[in-house]
Design a protein around this motif. Structure first.
Motif, PDB file in Angstrom:
ATOM      1  N   ILE A   6      31.550  55.570  51.631  1.00 23.64           N
ATOM      2  CA  ILE A   6      30.654  56.285  50.458  1.00 23.64           C
ATOM      3  C   ILE A   6      31.656  56.699  49.034  1.00 23.64           C
ATOM      4  N   LYS A   7      32.714  57.435  49.566  1.00 22.71           N
ATOM      5  CA  LYS A   7      33.802  57.834  48.199  1.00 22.71           C
ATOM      6  C   LYS A   7      34.291  56.862  47.754  1.00 22.71           C
ATOM      7  N   LEU A   8      34.963  55.608  48.323  1.00 25.34           N
ATOM      8  CA  LEU A   8      35.264  54.782  47.792  1.00 25.34           C
ATOM      9  C   LEU A   8      34.558  53.500  47.295  1.00 25.34           C
ATOM     10  N   SER A   9      33.477  53.702  47.386  1.00 29.60           N
ATOM     11  CA  SER A   9      32.389  52.659  47.136  1.00 29.60           C
ATOM     12  C   SER A   9      32.657  51.960  45.676  1.00 29.60           C
ATOM     13  N   ARG A  10      32.793  52.943  44.545  1.00 30.32           N
ATOM     14  CA  ARG A  10      33.084  52.225  43.316  1.00 30.32           C
ATOM     15  C   ARG A  10      34.349  51.708  43.053  1.00 30.32           C
ATOM     16  N   TRP A  11      35.445  52.063  43.759  1.00 32.89           N
ATOM     17  CA  TRP A  11      36.471  51.389  43.783  1.00 32.89           C
ATOM     18  C   TRP A  11      36.745  50.040  44.318  1.00 32.89           C
ATOM     19  N   LEU A  12      35.797  49.953  45.714  1.00 31.23           N
ATOM     20  CA  LEU A  12      35.803  48.830  46.044  1.00 31.23           C
ATOM     21  C   LEU A  12      35.132  47.616  45.480  1.00 31.23           C
ATOM     22  N   LEU A  13      34.215  48.329  44.620  1.00 32.36           N
ATOM     23  CA  LEU A  13      33.280  47.477  43.597  1.00 32.36           C
ATOM     24  C   LEU A  13      34.093  46.752  42.494  1.00 32.36           C
ATOM     25  N   LEU A  14      34.764  47.586  42.281  1.00 30.40           N
ATOM     26  CA  LEU A  14      35.777  47.293  40.875  1.00 30.40           C
ATOM     27  C   LEU A  14      36.828  46.325  41.659  1.00 30.40           C
ATOM     28  N   LEU A  15      37.350  46.319  42.859  1.00 30.70           N
ATOM     29  CA  LEU A  15      38.410  45.744  43.218  1.00 30.70           C
ATOM     30  C   LEU A  15      37.837  44.106  43.604  1.00 30.70           C
ATOM     31  N   LEU A  16      36.346  44.131  44.117  1.00 33.65           N
ATOM     32  CA  LEU A  16      35.692  43.036  44.431  1.00 33.65           C
ATOM     33  C   LEU A  16      35.340  42.017  42.907  1.00 33.65           C
ATOM     34  N   VAL A  17      35.201  42.774  41.926  1.00 38.41           N
ATOM     35  CA  VAL A  17      34.887  42.320  40.506  1.00 38.41           C
ATOM     36  C   VAL A  17      36.084  41.584  40.056  1.00 38.41           C
ATOM     37  N   VAL A  18      37.260  42.283  40.096  1.00 40.56           N
ATOM     38  CA  VAL A  18      38.437  41.981  39.763  1.00 40.56           C
ATOM     39  C   VAL A  18      39.079  40.616  40.653  1.00 40.56           C
ATOM     40  N   ILE A  19      38.759  40.724  41.945  1.00 45.10           N
ATOM     41  CA  ILE A  19      39.224  39.562  42.681  1.00 45.10           C
ATOM     42  C   ILE A  19      38.355  38.235  42.295  1.00 45.10           C
ATOM     43  N   PHE A  20      37.039  38.681  42.184  1.00 43.26           N
ATOM     44  CA  PHE A  20      36.132  37.540  41.667  1.00 43.26           C
ATOM     45  C   PHE A  20      36.268  36.843  40.495  1.00 43.26           C
ATOM     46  N   PHE A  21      36.898  37.392  39.425  1.00 47.35           N
ATOM     47  CA  PHE A  21      37.375  36.886  38.105  1.00 47.35           C
ATOM     48  C   PHE A  21      38.694  36.382  38.113  1.00 47.35           C
ATOM     49  N   ALA A  22      39.857  37.125  38.980  1.00 48.22           N
ATOM     50  CA  ALA A  22      40.824  36.510  39.094  1.00 48.22           C
ATOM     51  C   ALA A  22      40.810  34.930  39.892  1.00 48.22           C
ATOM     52  N   VAL A  23      39.866  34.766  40.892  1.00 48.31           N
ATOM     53  CA  VAL A  23      39.666  33.612  41.395  1.00 48.31           C
ATOM     54  C   VAL A  23      39.029  32.491  40.352  1.00 48.31           C
ATOM     55  N   GLN A  24      38.046  32.944  39.395  1.00 53.22           N
ATOM     56  CA  GLN A  24      37.555  32.153  38.644  1.00 53.22           C
ATOM     57  C   GLN A  24      38.634  31.575  37.524  1.00 53.22           C
ATOM     58  N   VAL A  25      39.361  32.671  37.016  1.00 50.15           N
ATOM     59  CA  VAL A  25      40.111  32.237  35.665  1.00 50.15           C
ATOM     60  C   VAL A  25      41.658  32.895  36.301  1.00 50.15           C
ATOM     61  N   PRO A  26      42.251  32.132  37.119  1.00 48.60           N
ATOM     62  CA  PRO A  26      43.422  32.745  37.642  1.00 48.60           C
ATOM     63  C   PRO A  26      44.522  32.865  36.481  1.00 48.60           C
ATOM     64  N   SER A  27      44.412  31.637  35.693  1.00 47.53           N
ATOM     65  CA  SER A  27      45.408  31.447  34.439  1.00 47.53           C
ATOM     66  C   SER A  27      45.488  32.731  33.207  1.00 47.53           C
TER      67      SER A  27
END
Length: 320
Positions: A6-27
């Motif tokens: 619960i405490k880290l849910s927002r940080w985890l969400l941010l991490l997931l979004v960063v990973i998603f876009f890093a995969v989509q536009v890695p360059s």
């Protein structure tokens, strides 16, 4: 385990979004230039979200819909003074005082007149925006600002944008104010239970006044920063500030009912909005779909907050 989730849910969400876009536009997404750009853009929203977060935490349906118009009027006044040859520091101080004055009126309407914050600040938003249009008379102040003024909005220091440093300082100061001072604890108290706070001797009206004054100063400061960044001042500045800052606060998990939430998570919410906008742009998503995604993310954040509250009640409190 659930408690930490619960405490880290927002940080985890941010991490997931960063990973998603890093995969989509890695360059391009994880390059230094792009990350710096995201943080620079998010810096203004971070500061706004800090002020809006304090208002919402104070409860009583606390919300400020006027911060965009406050930013516009305050920045236009400061810009006109600078263009007229007034000392920069004096012009900035006057702009901040204008923000404080509007915040004081908002606070009086809420704490003394007892208007709902939504109604009071919505009315002030229209009045203040109108005052900005009247003041500027259809003109734009452009290209008259010295480099020393523009530095705080568009300058860099050690390769990092100055607004990032300013946002970080604001975050540290305001989080400390909310967590480590009696004033901050009292703000949480009136948000949790206004009646109980009154019985315990907390000056609720004075506290609400101070919250709105502080938010007015913050909004004015952001408006002045925007002028320094854009090298221009106009009355249309900040038309989306209110919704953006509320969105960041909601994404950060601050309860709209008041009395609950972390300003640090509001910072994460503001950065998350900027990351999503930046990532969607890099992917090639149109602005119309970006608006749709922003709304969907806000609704999702509210549903996430409901889920987190349910888990907290069911698992965390039962364990305690």
């Amino acid at each position: 385990m659930v408690k930490y989730l619960i405490k880290l849910s927002r940080w985890l969400l941010l991490l997931l979004v960063v990973i998603f876009f890093a995969v989509q536009v890695p360059s391009t997404f994880l390059t230094f230039d792009n990350i710096s750009n995201v943080l620079r853009v998010s810096a203004f929203l971070v500061i706004l979200a800090l002020g809006q977060g304090i208002v919402i935490i104070s409860g009583n349906g606390g919300i400020d819909l006027s911060n965009g118009s406050v930013a516009a009027l305050s920045s236009c006044i400061s810009a006109l003074m600078i263009s007229g040859g007034v000392n920069i520091i004096l012009a900035v101080i006057v702009g901040l005082l204008v923000g404080a004055g509007i915040g004081l009126v908002n606070g009086l309407l809420v704490s003394v007149v007892k208007l709902p914050p939504f109604v009071a600040t919505y009315g002030m938003d229209s009045a203040v925006r109108g005052a900005a249009y009247i003041l500027m008379s259809g003109t734009i102040v452009y290209g008259v600002f010295p480099d020393s003024f523009r530095f705080m909005g568009s300058g860099t220091l050690f390769g990092i944008g100055v607004p990032i440093y300013i946002a970080a300082i604001c975050a540290v100061v305001l989080i400390f104010l909310m967590v480590k001072t009696i004033w901050g604890r009292n703000v949480y108290s009136i948000g949790n239970n206004k009646r109980a706070a009154e019985i315990s001797g907390i000056g609720v009206n004075r506290l609400q006044l101070s919250v709105f004054v502080l938010n007015g100063v913050i909004a004015a400061f952001v408006g002045i920063l925007y002028v320094a960044r854009l090298n221009a001042a106009e009355p249309v500045l900040g038309t989306d500030f209110s919704l953006q800052s509320i969105g960041a606060v909601v994404l950060g998990g601050i309860s709209l009912a008041g009395g609950k939430g972390s300003l640090l998570n509001a910072v994460v919410g503001a950065i998350l909005i900027s990351v999503i906008n930046n990532g969607l742009t890099l992917v090639g998503v149109s602005s119309h779909w970006q608006t749709f995604v922003f709304g969907a993310v806000i609704v999702g954040a509210i549903l996430l907050e409901v889920l987190m509250s349910f888990l907290e009640k069911k698992y965390v409190k039962s364990d305690g």
